[in-house]
Design an enzyme around this catalytic site. Structure first.
Site, mmCIF file in Angstrom:
data_model
loop_
_atom_site.group_PDB
_atom_site.id
_atom_site.type_symbol
_atom_site.label_atom_id
_atom_site.label_comp_id
_atom_site.label_asym_id
_atom_site.label_seq_id
_atom_site.Cartn_x
_atom_site.Cartn_y
_atom_site.Cartn_z
ATOM 1 N N THR A 1 -78.037 13.898 -24.246
ATOM 2 C CA THR A 1 -76.766 13.245 -23.915
ATOM 3 C C THR A 1 -75.652 13.828 -24.787
ATOM 4 O O THR A 1 -74.532 14.022 -24.316
ATOM 5 C CB THR A 1 -76.880 11.716 -24.132
ATOM 6 N N GLU B 1 -77.035 0.016 -25.582
ATOM 7 C CA GLU B 1 -76.507 1.331 -25.182
ATOM 8 C C GLU B 1 -75.893 2.056 -26.371
ATOM 9 O O GLU B 1 -75.981 3.275 -26.487
ATOM 10 C CB GLU B 1 -75.454 1.170 -24.072
HETATM 11 P P1 ADP Z 1 -81.314 7.173 -20.089
HETATM 12 O O1 ADP Z 1 -80.068 7.566 -19.368
HETATM 13 O O2 ADP Z 1 -82.519 7.542 -19.282
HETATM 14 O O3 ADP Z 1 -81.303 5.768 -20.557
HETATM 15 P P2 ADP Z 1 -80.584 7.868 -22.756
HETATM 16 O O4 ADP Z 1 -80.635 9.202 -23.417
HETATM 17 O O5 ADP Z 1 -79.273 7.214 -22.565
HETATM 18 O O6 ADP Z 1 -81.388 8.041 -21.397
HETATM 19 O O7 ADP Z 1 -81.479 6.817 -23.590
HETATM 20 C C1 ADP Z 1 -82.744 7.114 -24.009
HETATM 21 C C2 ADP Z 1 -82.784 7.108 -25.552
HETATM 22 O O8 ADP Z 1 -82.866 5.762 -26.031
HETATM 23 C C3 ADP Z 1 -84.012 7.846 -26.052
HETATM 24 O O9 ADP Z 1 -83.638 8.550 -27.216
HETATM 25 C C4 ADP Z 1 -84.963 6.712 -26.411
HETATM 26 O O10 ADP Z 1 -85.846 7.077 -27.449
HETATM 27 C C5 ADP Z 1 -84.015 5.596 -26.864
HETATM 28 N N1 ADP Z 1 -84.611 4.247 -26.661
HETATM 29 C C6 ADP Z 1 -84.823 3.314 -27.612
HETATM 30 N N2 ADP Z 1 -85.361 2.204 -27.066
HETATM 31 C C7 ADP Z 1 -85.506 2.434 -25.752
HETATM 32 C C8 ADP Z 1 -86.009 1.666 -24.676
HETATM 33 N N3 ADP Z 1 -86.494 0.432 -24.827
HETATM 34 N N4 ADP Z 1 -85.960 2.219 -23.442
HETATM 35 C C9 ADP Z 1 -85.476 3.466 -23.268
HETATM 36 N N5 ADP Z 1 -85.008 4.246 -24.249
HETATM 37 C C10 ADP Z 1 -85.009 3.740 -25.485
#
Ligand code: ADP
Length: 326
Positions: A198, A146
């Site tokens: 975000t 995270e």
């Molecule tokens: P969500 O709330 O849908 O998780 P976030 O913005 O918190 O969305 O997280 C998504 C971000 O994390 C994107 O920038 C994405 O490229 C990055 N990311 C890296 N690895 C992963 C993964 N395995 N799964 C999802 N997002 C990923």
């Protein structure tokens, strides 16, 4: 959304057999549960990611993508890799793992896409290591994922993804997670196909709150927790009110107020922004109401000519599911 369902172990000549491979399903999660900003989240049964694991003799993490999202395969840039590397630091120097990820939770949707990868990764590897770590450790490792996704360690998606149900994160440092017995509510989610960064969603938040608003908010949080524990739908409905975050953040989500109003008219107990958006969720007592809420969501976004996906699902009580080895 295109669906990829491919199990590499069924075809791979490298398969090491049962004991060294495992498949898991990691559920989507709704964090920032209305008044419970940063402290309350819950898991849902749909959508979920599928991940396949294989222990390797070589140390380190190897990531294979089986979906359309083109996420990084460098373990330090993929949240699953970041979480696994944090965990491997506490294992030994020889163990390595290969993980094949088939995401169905779109990254950036606000329903815990990054948390599903981080939490799924550590639960999967832990299973292959004969469950040597407890759930709280797994949350700690997954928070490194995270941190990579959003710049801060937070657990309000990770904890429900690992524990299932509704979880209260009373504190991050030190970690204090309280799983709450959640009633079997229906959840309707709409994901408008827009991007809410975000960083923008965090940037617009006020850093100070009025005492009268704080009092109202903590009254609602206490009411929501009591309502969940007592299975009191009316109390849950009354407590699903956010006077601090939603009034500011909802301006980033087209049609938010109308969706909320029509959903309540259709019988929803209440709901709000999922995570930092753009997804919006509503809770209902029964499936029929949840479907009427879905119809209301379609009406709003069809009128706005906004492409969107909906899910009608239930609260997931089990968290990441480990499937039996192939
Ligand atoms: P969500 O709330 O849908 O998780 P976030 O913005 O918190 O969305 O997280 C998504 C971000 O994390 C994107 O920038 C994405 O490229 C990055 N990311 C890296 N690895 C992963 C993964 N395995 N799964 C999802 N997002 C990923």
């Amino acid at each position: 959304m295109k669906q990829f369902f491919h199990n590499p172990f069924l075809y791979s000549p490298l398969s090491l057999g049962a004991g060294n491979t495992i498949t898991i399903h990691a559920p989507a999660t709704v964090a920032n549960m209305v008044c419970g900003f940063d402290v309350l989240g819950f898991a849902v049964n749909e959508p979920y990611d599928e991940m396949h694991f294989r222990l390797r003799d070589e140390p380190g993490v190897k990531i294979i993508n089986l979906d359309e999202y083109n996420l990084p395969t460098d373990p330090e840039k993929n949240v699953a890799g970041a979480a696994l590397l944090a965990m491997l630091e506490e294992v030994d120097e020889k163990t390595g793992v290969e993980v094949s990820i088939c995401k169905k939770i779109k990254p950036g949707s606000g329903v815990g896409s990054s948390a599903a990868s981080s939490a799924g990764a550590v639960v999967g590897l832990n299973h292959l290591l004969n469950n040597r770590f407890i759930k709280e450790d797994l949350v700690r490792f997954a928070m490194s994922g995270e941190k990579l996704a959003s710049g801060v360690k937070h657990a309000d998606n990770i904890a429900p993804c690992i524990y299932g149900g509704v979880t209260l994160i009373r504190s991050i440092f030190p970690l204090d997670i309280i799983p709450l017995a959640a009633p079997s509510l229906y959840v309707t989610i709409v994901h408008p196909q827009i991007e809410v960064r975000t960083s923008d969603a965090r940037g617009i938040l006020k850093q100070q709150v009025q005492l009268k608003d704080a009092i109202r908010q903590w009254g609602n949080i206490a009411g929501l927790v009591a309502g969940l524990l007592q299975n009191d739908h009316a109390l849950i409905g009354r407590s699903l009110e956010d006077v601090l975050i939603e009034p500011v953040r909802s301006i980033l989500i087209p049609g938010f107020d109308t969706i909320k109003q029509l959903s309540k008219e259709a019988g929803a107990l209440g709901g709000g922004i999922s995570g930092s958006g753009p997804s919006v969720f509503m809770l209902s007592k029964d499936e029929n109401t949840a479907k009427q809420v879905e119809a209301a969501m379609h009406t709003v976004y069809n009128q706005l000519s906004l492409e969107h996906h909906t899910y009608v699902t239930t609260i997931n009580q089990e968290g990441v599911r480990v499937l039996s080895p192939e």
